[in-house]
Design an enzyme around this catalytic site. Structure first.
Site, PDB file in Angstrom:
ATOM      1  N   GLU A   1     105.887 -16.533  -7.956  1.00 57.38           N
ATOM      2  CA  GLU A   1     105.489 -17.498  -7.669  1.00 57.38           C
ATOM      3  C   GLU A   1     106.100 -18.827  -8.238  1.00 57.38           C
ATOM      4  OE1 GLU A   1     102.705 -21.111  -7.875  1.00 57.38           O
ATOM      5  OE2 GLU A   1     103.327 -19.772  -9.448  1.00 57.38           O
TER       6      GLU A   1
ATOM      7  N   ASP B   1     103.548 -12.994 -11.759  1.00 55.85           N
ATOM      8  CA  ASP B   1     104.932 -13.635 -12.409  1.00 55.85           C
ATOM      9  C   ASP B   1     104.457 -14.257 -13.844  1.00 55.85           C
ATOM     10  OD1 ASP B   1     104.488 -15.386 -10.605  1.00 55.85           O
ATOM     11  OD2 ASP B   1     106.401 -16.092 -10.846  1.00 55.85           O
TER      12      ASP B   1
END
Length: 230
Positions: A139, A82
């Site tokens: 994350e 991400d």
């Protein structure tokens, strides 16, 4: 040394993967295009792909050729995918093409690193056991992508003896890696602090209860208990 030579010779190709990911960042649980890109690469390497863990997370399974895979160890290699919800202002040729989205923490590099490792491992398979390549969403920002993958049965479906991850460190010289025993990174959390105050005129501060000043004292006390007011 043969491994190093193989990776160096593929530098331009790997750089193009990373730059593609950098141009197309996606934030927590929105990593559909990134997940598709990763899955397509893994499948082109001949890696068995399992999707749907934590929404956009996926796992590539690589079995070794040395002995029976089921009789050897099984490890996980993990990378996050991400980006961050911020706009890029670098003016790089491969800067983000998505406003309000940027790979500012290097997860595009992490994803590329694990893809490169997966390709080499799938090509050689000169190990005993099984390697699970874990591509994790969400994350950043306490979005708990790892927890979401586990909740979706990651470790029930894939039994691993250990999981390994690596984070880029731009300040470290090229060719050097650093490892720690025990805890190495701080955890992040989010909390809301409400301080009730009372406004007033600056000429009469003794009649006010300034929430800004109180908030500063609370922050200073939490950061350094020795500075807390009596």
């Amino acid at each position: 040394m043969q491994l190093v030579k193989a990776l160096v010779s593929a530098h331009d190709e790997l750089a193009s993967w990373r730059q593609h990911l950098h141009q197309n960042p996606e934030i927590a649980y929105e990593e559909k295009d990134t997940s598709d890109f990763v899955a397509a690469k893994l499948e082109s390497f001949g890696v068995e792909v399992h999707r749907g863990f934590g929404g956009t997370g996926l796992v590539g399974v690589i079995k070794g050729n040395l002995g029976e895979p089921e009789s050897g160890k099984a490890i996980g290699l993990r990378a996050d995918m991400d980006a961050l919800p911020m706009s890029e202002e670098t003016n790089l040729a491969y800067a983000s093409q998505r406003p309000g989205r940027m790979h500012a923490c290097g997860h595009d590099g992490h994803t590329t690193m694990l893809l490169a490792a997966a390709r080499h491992l799938a090509k050689t398979r000169d190990f005993h056991g099984t390697i699970y390549c874990i591509f994790q969403p969400a994350e950043e920002g306490g979005n708990a992508g790892a927890r979401s993958m586990i909740k979706d049965g990651l470790f029930e479906k894939f039994h691993m003896d250990s999981v390994w991850g690596m984070h880029n460190w731009p300040g470290l010289e090229v060719g050097r890696a650093v490892a720690h025993c025990g805890a190495a990174m701080a955890g992040a959390d989010i909390f809301v602090l409400t301080i009730d105050g009372k406004g007033g005129h600056a000429a009469m501060p003794h009649l006010t209860k300034d929430p800004v000043a109180d908030g500063r004292h609370v922050y200073s006390g939490a950061a350094n208990p020795n500075l807390a007011p009596a």
